[in-house]
Write an enzyme that holds these catalytic residues in place. Structure first.
Site, short mmCIF file in Angstrom:
data_model
loop_
_atom_site.label_atom_id
_atom_site.label_comp_id
_atom_site.label_asym_id
_atom_site.label_seq_id
_atom_site.Cartn_x
_atom_site.Cartn_y
_atom_site.Cartn_z
N ARG A 126 -9.90 -0.89 10.84
CA ARG A 126 -9.47 0.46 11.17
C ARG A 126 -9.95 0.83 12.58
O ARG A 126 -11.01 0.40 13.02
CB ARG A 126 -9.96 1.46 10.12
CG ARG A 126 -9.14 1.34 8.84
CD ARG A 126 -9.48 2.40 7.83
NE ARG A 126 -10.55 1.98 6.95
CZ ARG A 126 -10.84 2.58 5.80
NH1 ARG A 126 -10.13 3.62 5.40
NH2 ARG A 126 -11.85 2.16 5.05
N ASN A 186 -13.31 -0.28 14.59
CA ASN A 186 -13.02 -1.36 15.55
C ASN A 186 -13.54 -1.02 16.93
O ASN A 186 -14.27 -1.79 17.56
CB ASN A 186 -11.51 -1.59 15.64
CG ASN A 186 -11.03 -2.71 14.74
OD1 ASN A 186 -11.78 -3.21 13.92
ND2 ASN A 186 -9.77 -3.07 14.86
N GLU A 245 4.14 1.81 -0.73
CA GLU A 245 4.97 2.04 -1.91
C GLU A 245 4.12 2.14 -3.18
O GLU A 245 4.50 2.84 -4.12
CB GLU A 245 6.01 0.92 -2.06
CG GLU A 245 7.03 0.87 -0.92
CD GLU A 245 8.03 2.02 -0.95
OE1 GLU A 245 7.71 3.11 -1.49
OE2 GLU A 245 9.15 1.84 -0.44
N TYR A 269 0.84 -1.21 0.00
CA TYR A 269 0.00 0.00 0.00
C TYR A 269 0.87 1.25 0.00
O TYR A 269 0.69 2.15 -0.84
CB TYR A 269 -0.92 -0.02 1.23
CG TYR A 269 -1.89 1.13 1.28
CD1 TYR A 269 -2.98 1.20 0.41
CD2 TYR A 269 -1.75 2.14 2.23
CE1 TYR A 269 -3.88 2.25 0.48
CE2 TYR A 269 -2.65 3.19 2.30
CZ TYR A 269 -3.71 3.24 1.43
OH TYR A 269 -4.60 4.29 1.49
N ARG A 308 0.78 10.13 13.82
CA ARG A 308 0.18 10.71 12.61
C ARG A 308 -0.41 12.06 12.99
O ARG A 308 -1.33 12.14 13.80
CB ARG A 308 -0.93 9.81 12.08
CG ARG A 308 -0.48 8.71 11.15
CD ARG A 308 -0.11 9.24 9.78
NE ARG A 308 0.30 8.15 8.91
CZ ARG A 308 1.54 7.70 8.83
NH1 ARG A 308 2.48 8.28 9.55
NH2 ARG A 308 1.84 6.71 8.03
#
Length: 317
Positions: free
Chosen positions: A190, A194, A151, A149, A281
């Site tokens: 995700r 979840n 790359e 995903y 993130r």
């Protein structure tokens, strides 16, 4: 090709979580929408309410194969974004990102369309800087289980900018950070879906690692508005541009939010951290603020309430 003076817009991956919301918004704006999907990780139920709209057309097709259509704009969203799905068939995931980008770019060249690539914050890998700005080149494992995903999306960005330079194509590259909201698949792995599903079922909320890793969650309505504003922006604005919510939260803090808003008495269970799982993130969205005059407006609490209500209805809780 035009429809009543409005645009004909192709959305690949249009039956997915994000794509279905985008299709709906484009219809609200009066455009004709071609929704292309192979239903690998999406559901026809996501677009069921759109099927009777005369300006909406569903096309079952895989973007790894060329297609001939007449369109004005292309949003290339096709690719499973959940680790559960993209790791299930990693070779096909890479093909979807790379061959899909090539086929959609070739279609854009032939039709003179402008085209937007739904890239990802996974471009940055497990980052060494925070927040992540578009000038950061990332720290990605090229041979790990998430690489198909990560790359694949990096190669897609390369293709988009090479087509721009070689064919003078009008492109837009959006780096999408964690997005959530109604129509997420309950079993896609995700974290927001979840936690909500586990809380509603009275199951333990599964936290990987010690729960100190952070994410920044953007409600789907805000993200869709950002994509459309980006597509409608000046030709000189091509990106990459981060789209996401800079409000950072740890996984443990997220469990508390979900438990409180859902009224659940579930407990938290800790599991080993998956391979190459990013510890942080947080988008720097100053470029989106400046170039698009865009920023998210839905708070995490507001968005979680809407998402919890969706799952209550969808799962009959």
């Amino acid at each position: 090709m035009r429809f009543n003076g409005n645009k004909v817009v192709l959305v690949t991956g249009g039956a997915g979580f994000l794509g279905s919301h985008l299709c709906g918004k484009l219809l609200e704006l009066g455009h004709e929408v071609l929704c292309l999907d192979n239903f690998y990780s999406s559901s026809k139920s996501n677009i069921e309410e759109l099927l009777d709209n005369p300006r909406f057309e569903l096309i079952r097709h895989d973007v790894t194969q060329p297609i001939h259509l007449e369109v004005n704009e292309i949003y290339n969203l096709a690719c499973p974004a959940s680790p559960v799905y993209y790791q299930k068939d990693p070779v096909q995931t890479t093909k979807t990102s790379v061959l899909g980008a090539i086929n959609m770019l070739d279609l854009a060249v032939r039709t003179g369309s402008k085209i937007l690539q739904a890239s990802t914050s996974e471009i940055y890998g497990d980052p060494e800087v925070s927040p992540q700005s578009e000038t950061y080149w990332g720290r990605v494992n090229p041979i790990g289980i998430r690489s198909c995903y990560d790359e694949g999306k990096r190669a897609s960005e390369t293709l988009f900018f090479d087509y721009k330079r070689q064919h003078q194509l009008e492109i837009k590259v959006a780096r999408i950070f964690n997005t959530y909201g109604p129509r997420m698949h309950p079993n896609d792995g995700r974290v927001v879906s979840n936690f909500i599903v586990q809380a509603l079922r009275g199951e333990d909320l599964t936290v990987y690692g010690d729960g100190s890793q952070t994410r920044s969650f953007c409600f789907v309505d805000d993200l869709v508005d950002g994509l459309i504003q980006f597509m409608e922006s000046n030709e000189s604005i091509c990106g990459p541009i981060n789209l996401g919510n800079p409000q950072e939260i740890t996984m443990l803090e997220l469990t508390r939010e979900v438990l409180q808003l859902s009224g659940s008495s579930s407990k938290v269970k800790f599991l080993p951290l998956p391979e190459d799982d990013p510890k942080q993130r947080k988008p720097d969205i100053s470029e989106a603020n400046l170039s698009l005059n865009w920023a998210p407006s839905v708070s995490l609490a507001q968005g979680l309430e809407k998402t919890i209500q969706y799952f209550r209805t969808a799962l009959n809780f």
